[in-house]
Design a protein around this motif. Structure first.
Motif: not given
Length: 855
Positions: A352-366
């Motif tokens: 999550y921290e990596f995705a936020v830093q590099f503006n990558l998508p976050v998809v909730q599945v649980i």
């Protein structure tokens, strides 16, 4: 008798009895005895130039107490000592001074031996071993050959610390903040050919067999975490550019596959060069160079800022066909799993921290109950996963794995965090590998005449040429280190041995292992001569310590590391004592080697150490860990000179529970020393003869006899439980009674000394002899207590009036409430508080207390 002195003169007494024990071989263990055996072992020391510090004798004293106690209980005790003597410090000293590491090592061993003998430890010195002795490491090399033949040893390119300025490989401890300890030069990670042991083949057994050993739970948990068993799935992702093939990942959570929004490769992953696009290549290369300067610990630090670079490539998610960008990041290690991960930022904090830093998508599945804050790592049901929505995540994990397996793009599997053991060092001072590298034709010649080669040859390729690992025949062992002109590194990343061409480049007779320098030409004597190059890596220090406990069983055996009879009689150590810092590596490696030997039918049991105990750390007087830099190191030589060995032994045990961490307190040692002086004065008169109150005829007080038997019972139980501090307390209590008693039977005094002997053996031997004890106190059978004397006929009853203590007295066991009240009325201290008063209520606890409420 050490001296006729009237005072407790430990300067004379202790050397005298140490000489007596050595001269009489008092601690010699017999390999063939009708007695029950007891094998107690310390983790043997590395003989450093600094010598022993006060932390070493703590564990050694504990095992010595047990060894002496068990001998008195009728056991044939094996209590050996040796030296884990290969190691980096001796080689570093050789580089600085030109002194051969063997000379420096032997000087250190001599000093360690002197210090240990001064502590009076009851080691069987006839079994002393040294891992640098060719007679010892012959069998280390032999065990390596067994691993080699079973396919458990191979070579691989592995990263090491390389210093371009020093032109050498550095050990982890020689690298500080990304620079060499010597000179402060920048270092980098570089791949070199290394020997590796396939410990992962034993991962499941190393894990499951922990249930069979009596070890501290914390140590078991550390080994379990290090082995790191996890159940999950191996999944194949097609790369968008199909010609590049597939990307294999392992995940414990295939149920989150629909939430995968990017993938990450370790910078060292072999696919990085192929899949990186031309536009991204400069950025990727710069990132990889930067990552090469970091340790694995730095790379995986959860607190560090996340870093990474996009490769320009995409993979295809096998469950929904989505394009997933492939990143390179140093928080993924090539040594764990497949060196590639699928990232699910909605359900992993690091992702999550990596995705936020590099503006990558976050998809909730649980989704959990109620509102779910991301990243969410709790239980819940699957969402946003067509075909699986609404399933509890464990059910979804199972179903998605089955569906992937049905399509041939995944399978359920078990993964281990444990990595194969990097088993070579680019050093001089270590066991040489009994391996010669030869070409394909020469290896075929050896195969034709040898039946001991592995089913699958071990090879490596260099400059297009395949090199084959040819093991020396067992008859050619030990392979010893050559004398070298310089201990400086070769400059190529190889050990200093690479510079010794006469030793390295040889003609080898494949059947016997005979060798001559290649410079002399091929011998014309009969035989199968092959041209080869010796392995120039040496084994790590762990090698010699993996099996030393077995060599102690039969150290003079020239035909095997131990005879079957010795292995059967002594088995493995009944107790192994050492620091918790060895909870993983040494203990794990020793267990691995032992299991291999068990599978070979060489040893009769599957585990090397039945019972393990970790002594606590002794801190400096300032409460910090002892170190030269802090100036808080205590040298045992100083304490022995000022207060004596027995005082030091007692004080180390009296500091607190053996397993506890405790600070050194120089003031506390005075109390222990006074205790020993008091024992001396109570048994020896001012003129040096036996104290006149010691009698063979006059009866001693019954209370003293009773206390003696209570003390025998308590001390026996304390020693069995390794509660040495409380055993010493019991002995101090008895010595106080000894001081007050007008008469003490000689037998009582002698039995008291027997209880003291395992803890303070020198003074016990001296006083035993002065009191007319027969032979050495060590030969006397351990005293037993009379249970009948422990059954009290009277007990102390405390009297309270309106809750206040008013007196107490001894009353018969079984005294009733009415009888107790009568005793209270007749007690001169209690009676005045009852006169003229009415007893309204009586609270009576039989044998303990009577509380009367009066008005």
């Amino acid at each position: 008798m050490a001296t006729t002195s009237t005072e407790y003169n430990f300067h004379d007494i202790e050397p005298h009895w140490q000489t007596f024990w050595e001269k009489n071989r008092s601690f010699r263990a017999e390999n063939d005895s009708a007695k029950p055996k007891y094998y107690v072992l310390d983790m043997f020391p590395y003989p450093s130039g600094a010598g022993l510090h006060i932390g070493h004798p703590e564990g050694y004293t504990a095992t010595d107490i047990l060894a002496r106690y068990k001998r008195a209980r009728g056991f044939n005790v094996l209590h050996p000592i040796g030296w884990d003597a290969f190691g980096l410090p001796a080689e570093q000293h050789a580089v600085k001074t030109g002194t051969h590491p063997a000379a420096n090592t032997q000087n250190n061993i001599t000093n360690f031996r002197r210090q240990i003998k001064a502590l009076g430890f009851s080691y069987d010195w006839e079994r002393e071993i040294d891992t640098t002795d060719p007679k010892y490491f012959r069998w280390t090399q032999w065990i390596f050959l067994q691993l080699f033949r079973r396919g458990l040893a191979y070579v691989d390119e592995r990263p090491v610390w390389w210093c371009p300025e020093l032109r050498t490989v550095l050990a982890n401890e020689e690298v500080i903040d990304g620079k060499s300890e010597v000179g402060g030069f920048p270092v980098e990670r570089r791949n070199l050919r290394q020997w590796v042991l396939r410990i992962t083949a034993y991962a499941e057994r190393l894990l499951s067999d922990l249930k069979d050993v009596d070890w501290p739970d914390s140590t078991k948990r550390m080994q379990e975490a290090w082995i790191g068993r996890s159940e999950g799935a191996e999944i194949l992702f097609d790369l968008e550019r199909r010609e590049l093939g597939q990307l294999k990942i392992f995940t414990t959570r295939p149920d989150t596959l629909f939430g995968c929004t990017y993938m990450v490769l370790a910078p060292e992953h072999p696919l990085v060069d192929r899949l990186t696009t031309p536009e991204q290549k400069p950025a990727v290369e710069a990132y990889r160079k930067k990552a090469a300067a970091k340790s694995d610990l730095e790379r995986t630090d959860l607190a560090k800022e996340k870093s990474g670079v996009f490769s320009g490539a995409y993979a295809i998610n096998p469950v929904n066909g989505a394009k997933v960008p492939v990143w390179i990041a140093d928080y993924v290690l090539m040594g764990y799993g497949t060196g590639a991960i699928m990232a699910v930022p909605a359900h992993d904090e690091r992702d999550y921290e990596f995705a936020v830093q590099f503006n990558l998508p976050v998809v909730q599945v649980i989704a959990g109950e109620g509102e779910t804050k991301l990243p969410y790592v709790g239980d819940g049901k699957v969402v946003n996963s067509p075909g699986y929505d609404g399933l509890a995540w464990p059910e979804a994990k199972k179903k998605i794995t089955q569906d992937l397996a049905g399509r041939g793009v995944g399978k359920a599997t078990v993964n281990y965090k444990l990595r194969d053991w990097l088993f070579s060092r680019q050093r001089y001072w270590g066991e040489p590998f009994p391996i010669v590298w030869v070409g394909a034709d020469d290896y075929a010649k050896a195969q034709a005449i040898r039946s001991d080669l592995p089913a699958q040859p071990v090879t490596f390729t260099q400059d297009g040429t395949v090199h084959f690992a040819l093991p020396l025949p067992e008859a050619a062992l030990p392979l010893v280190l050559p004398d070298v002109q310089s201990y400086l590194p070769s400059g190529t990343g190889e050990s200093p041995l690479a510079n010794e061409t006469a030793w390295v480049d040889i003609w080898l007779e494949a059947a016997t292992g005979a060798a001559v320098p290649a410079s002399q030409g091929k011998p014309d004597t009969p035989g199968t001569w092959v041209r080869g190059r010796r392995e120039t890596n040496t084994m790590p220090q762990w090698a010699g310590s993996c099996w030393y406990y077995l060599r102690f069983l039969d150290p003079a055996n020239a035909d095997a590391f131990a005879s079957p009879a010795a292995l059967k009689y002594w088995d493995v150590p009944d107790l192994y004592v050492g620091g918790a810092e060895h909870a993983v590596l040494h203990l794990l490696y020793a267990r691995f080697w032992h299991k291999v030997l068990f599978d070979l039918g060489v040893v009769p049991q599957a585990e090397p150490f039945k019972k393990l105990f970790h002594q606590g750390i002794i801190l400096g007087e300032d409460g910090e860990k002892m170190s030269k830099s802090r100036g808080n190191v205590v040298n045992p030589d100083t304490i022995i000179q000022s207060h004596g060995t027995d005082t030091l032994r007692l004080y180390l045990m009296f500091l607190g529970p053996l397993e506890a961490m405790k600070p050194w307190n120089p003031r506390g040692i005075e109390g222990v020393h006074r205790f020993l002086q008091k024992v001396w004065r109570e048994l020896i008169a001012a003129d040096g003869t036996v104290h006149p109150k010691i009698s063979d005829t006059a009866p001693e007080p019954a209370e003293l006899t009773k206390l003696l038997h209570e003390t025998i019972k308590k001390v026996t139980e304390r020693l069995d439980d390794m509660r040495f501090n409380t055993a010493i307390s019991d002995l101090m209590i008895f010595s106080n009674a000894l001081q007050k008693a007008p008469v003490v039977s000689r037998r009582t005094a002698q039995q008291f000394l027997q209880l003291l002997a395992p803890l303070a053996p020198h003074i016990a031997e001296e006083l035993w002899e002065r009191l007319g004890g027969r032979g050495s106190i060590m030969s006397a059978a351990w005293p037993t207590f009379d249970a009948a004397l422990l059954t009290a006929s009277e007990v102390k009853l405390v009297f309270q009036i309106n809750g206040k203590h008013r007196g107490d007295q001894m009353v018969p066991v079984g005294t009733t409430q009415d009888e107790a009240i009568a005793f209270a009325r007749g007690n001169p201290k209690v009676a005045p508080h009852l006169d003229g008063k009415t007893i309204k209520r009586a609270i009576f606890v039989p044998g303990k207390i009577l509380n009367l409420v009066v008005e």
